[in-house]
Design a protein around this motif. Structure first.
Motif, PDB file in Angstrom:
ATOM      1  N   LEU A  90       0.823  -1.447  -0.096  1.00 45.73           N
ATOM      2  CA  LEU A  90      -0.024   0.019   0.055  1.00 45.73           C
ATOM      3  C   LEU A  90       0.758   1.284  -0.042  1.00 45.73           C
ATOM      4  CD1 LEU A  90      -2.745  -0.950   2.493  1.00 45.73           C
ATOM      5  CD2 LEU A  90      -2.850  -0.750  -0.119  1.00 45.73           C
ATOM      6  N   ARG A  91       2.213   1.004  -0.141  1.00 48.33           N
ATOM      7  CA  ARG A  91       2.799   2.295   0.102  1.00 48.33           C
ATOM      8  C   ARG A  91       2.520   3.272  -1.134  1.00 48.33           C
ATOM      9  NH1 ARG A  91       9.104   0.375   0.452  1.00 48.33           N
ATOM     10  NH2 ARG A  91       8.464  -0.737  -1.260  1.00 48.33           N
ATOM     11  N   PRO A  92       2.325   3.174  -2.250  1.00 44.81           N
ATOM     12  CA  PRO A  92       1.959   4.053  -3.251  1.00 44.81           C
ATOM     13  C   PRO A  92       0.696   4.754  -3.005  1.00 44.81           C
ATOM     14  CG  PRO A  92       2.689   2.073  -4.393  1.00 44.81           C
ATOM     15  CD  PRO A  92       2.513   1.424  -3.117  1.00 44.81           C
ATOM     16  N   VAL A  93      -0.001   4.283  -2.370  1.00 50.33           N
ATOM     17  CA  VAL A  93      -1.416   4.796  -1.848  1.00 50.33           C
ATOM     18  C   VAL A  93      -0.961   5.785  -0.776  1.00 50.33           C
ATOM     19  CG1 VAL A  93      -3.678   4.540  -0.646  1.00 50.33           C
ATOM     20  CG2 VAL A  93      -2.796   2.873  -2.189  1.00 50.33           C
ATOM     21  N   TRP A  94      -0.047   5.491   0.079  1.00 48.91           N
ATOM     22  CA  TRP A  94       0.173   6.574   1.015  1.00 48.91           C
ATOM     23  C   TRP A  94       0.932   7.796   0.442  1.00 48.91           C
ATOM     24  CZ3 TRP A  94      -0.334   9.203   5.299  1.00 48.91           C
ATOM     25  CH2 TRP A  94       0.806   9.794   5.819  1.00 48.91           C
ATOM     26  N   TRP A  95       1.811   7.280  -0.588  1.00 46.14           N
ATOM     27  CA  TRP A  95       2.657   8.512  -1.279  1.00 46.14           C
ATOM     28  C   TRP A  95       1.676   9.366  -1.636  1.00 46.14           C
ATOM     29  CZ3 TRP A  95       6.091   4.862  -4.727  1.00 46.14           C
ATOM     30  CH2 TRP A  95       6.967   3.985  -3.657  1.00 46.14           C
ATOM     31  N   LEU A  96       0.648   9.038  -2.514  1.00 44.68           N
ATOM     32  CA  LEU A  96      -0.628   9.973  -3.027  1.00 44.68           C
ATOM     33  C   LEU A  96      -1.264  10.689  -1.789  1.00 44.68           C
ATOM     34  CD1 LEU A  96      -1.882   7.573  -5.931  1.00 44.68           C
ATOM     35  CD2 LEU A  96      -0.508   9.827  -5.997  1.00 44.68           C
ATOM     36  N   TRP A 146      10.005  11.059  -3.540  1.00 42.87           N
ATOM     37  CA  TRP A 146      10.530  10.756  -2.208  1.00 42.87           C
ATOM     38  C   TRP A 146      10.231   9.553  -1.923  1.00 42.87           C
ATOM     39  CZ3 TRP A 146       8.800  11.301   3.354  1.00 42.87           C
ATOM     40  CH2 TRP A 146       9.903  10.844   3.949  1.00 42.87           C
ATOM     41  N   GLY A 147       9.130   8.991  -2.254  1.00 39.04           N
ATOM     42  CA  GLY A 147       8.805   7.441  -1.737  1.00 39.04           C
ATOM     43  C   GLY A 147       9.601   6.479  -2.529  1.00 39.04           C
ATOM     44  N   ARG A 148       9.786   6.851  -3.943  1.00 39.35           N
ATOM     45  CA  ARG A 148      10.418   5.933  -4.971  1.00 39.35           C
ATOM     46  C   ARG A 148      12.142   6.008  -4.608  1.00 39.35           C
ATOM     47  NH1 ARG A 148      10.346   7.973  -9.405  1.00 39.35           N
ATOM     48  NH2 ARG A 148      10.907   6.057 -10.606  1.00 39.35           N
ATOM     49  N   GLY A 149      12.313   6.932  -3.737  1.00 36.41           N
ATOM     50  CA  GLY A 149      13.910   7.132  -3.450  1.00 36.41           C
ATOM     51  C   GLY A 149      14.671   8.115  -4.360  1.00 36.41           C
ATOM     52  N   ALA A 150      13.786   8.628  -5.366  1.00 34.70           N
ATOM     53  CA  ALA A 150      14.499   9.263  -6.433  1.00 34.70           C
ATOM     54  C   ALA A 150      15.105  10.781  -6.030  1.00 34.70           C
ATOM     55  CB  ALA A 150      13.353   9.503  -7.640  1.00 34.70           C
ATOM     56  N   TRP A 151      14.215  11.253  -5.238  1.00 35.15           N
ATOM     57  CA  TRP A 151      14.747  12.609  -4.521  1.00 35.15           C
ATOM     58  C   TRP A 151      14.822  12.693  -2.866  1.00 35.15           C
ATOM     59  CZ3 TRP A 151      10.340  15.894  -7.577  1.00 35.15           C
ATOM     60  CH2 TRP A 151      10.764  15.780  -8.983  1.00 35.15           C
ATOM     61  N   PHE A 152      15.456  13.885  -2.709  1.00 33.90           N
ATOM     62  CA  PHE A 152      15.538  13.968  -1.153  1.00 33.90           C
ATOM     63  C   PHE A 152      16.461  13.000  -0.683  1.00 33.90           C
ATOM     64  CE2 PHE A 152      11.275  15.863  -2.128  1.00 33.90           C
ATOM     65  CZ  PHE A 152      11.544  17.057  -1.652  1.00 33.90           C
TER      66      PHE A 152
END
Length: 370
Positions: free
Chosen positions: A125-131, A171-177
């Motif tokens: 469910l992590r993508p849902v939390w990102w949104l 950020w959730g994907r680890g691409a930024w920050f």
């Protein structure tokens, strides 16, 4: 107790990882400096035939990883680890502390039999939390900007929502920050979103309930199977609502269509009809406005503030300052004015003829011939 879970078949990588865990309170950058090429150094020492303990296990040759970590600290001139750090508890930088506390709690949970399937479900469910996190951050920005609503109502607000969602997903994907210099921003936003998500979802549910009720009542009237003049809400709403939208100001015209000012409006029970209940703290946008306005009250002969005198007067929010009590006031030299009227003149009214209740369309003049 050693930070290692088992010592029966400990390899170089596991030993190095245990050493780094013992140094975790120093922060990731300092740990990297102290343990750079640690695996290579350990492997080389194990293979060195001149070493006294050649051929023995890594623990026998180098001792417990905690002691090895303590030697690295001493060689770098650093203070020994505190009792909290040796126990694996967070200490030091707040962002790093939060991460270590999370890892520590996760290790304890993974030792429980019921946690692995729960963790797998939450990971899915992590993508849902990102949104959702992006939406929560947008809501907080909108509230601080004096804007309300479950979704944006104009292009700038929509772009802010898209930006918050993109930042959250990246950020959730680890691409930024990923840099430690900016990671605290994302971590702080995540903590704030976790705290704010429940109350914001509750307020969104209330807002959606009102909108759905108004829409149902309007649809019933449009289809001819209900009364379009009567709107029943699930809960009481303060203010004036037109077509389901709460309005901030009222503009009154006389029978000739001329605009009227200083009009006091009361309901059928003699209660003041108010469109705003913020006592001048909120900001309101008008069509084609370049910046929001704030309103001020009128004062009656008894010295009481009146918010039912229309049109409400005010000024662009940028013109306001704050007094010693933190109240928003217009500075000396500025005065409240009437916002732009929706139109300069309304249609004039004819002499009121007698008309049947419920009549639709033009009403014939009393002198007209059928």
């Amino acid at each position: 107790m050693s930070v290692l879970d088992t010592t029966d078949a400990l390899d170089v990588a596991g030993y190095a990882a245990a050493v780094r865990r013992s140094l975790a309170d120093l922060g990731p950058e300092q740990v990297d400096d102290l343990t750079d090429d640690l695996e290579a150094d350990l492997a080389e020492a194990l293979d060195d035939e001149r070493h006294v303990a050649h051929g023995r296990g890594v623990l026998e040759q180098f001792g417990p990883p905690e002691e090895y970590a303590a030697e690295l600290r001493a060689a770098a001139g650093l203070a020994p680890a505190s009792a909290a750090a040796r126990a694996g508890l967070p200490l030091g930088d707040p962002v790093a502390d939060a991460r270590r506390l999370g890892r520590w709690a996760l290790r304890r949970l993974r030792a429980l039999a019921w946690w692995p399937p729960v963790e797998s479900f939450l990971v899915a469910l992590r993508p849902v939390w990102w949104l959702l996190r992006g939406w929560v951050v947008y809501q907080l920005v909108a509230i601080m900007s004096g804007v309300s609503g479950w979704l944006p109502h104009n292009l700038p607000a929509f772009l802010v929502l898209v930006g918050c969602v993109v930042l959250s997903v990246q950020w959730g994907r680890g691409a930024w920050f990923r840099s430690s210099r900016v990671a605290w921003i994302a971590t702080t936003a995540n903590v704030v979103a976790v705290v704010a998500v429940v109350p914001l979802l509750g307020s969104a549910q209330d807002w959606l309930g009102d909108r759905e009720t108004v829409y149902d009542a309007y649809l019933a009237g449009a289809l001819g199977n209900g009364d379009p003049e009567t709107i029943v809400r699930d809960r009481a709403v303060d203010g004036v609502v037109v077509d389901g939208m709460q309005v901030s100001n009222l503009f009154v015209y006389d029978a000739e269509g001329n605009p009227l000012t200083d009009v006091q409006v009361y309901d059928d029970r003699g209660r003041p009809v108010r469109t705003t209940f913020d006592n001048g703290f909120e900001q309101y946008w008008f069509p084609e406005a370049t910046e929001p306005w704030s309103f001020v009250s009128r004062v009656d002969s008894d010295g009481r503030a009146r918010w039912n005198v229309y049109p409400l007067q005010g000024a662009p929010t940028s013109e306001f300052t704050y007094d010693d009590e933190g109240l928003q006031v217009l500075p000396a030299g500025s005065s409240a004015t009437t916002p732009p009227w929706p139109f300069a003149k309304a249609p004039a009214l004819d002499a009121a003829p007698e008309a049947a209740i419920g009549a639709e369309g033009p009403v014939p003049s009393p002198t007209s011939t059928p």
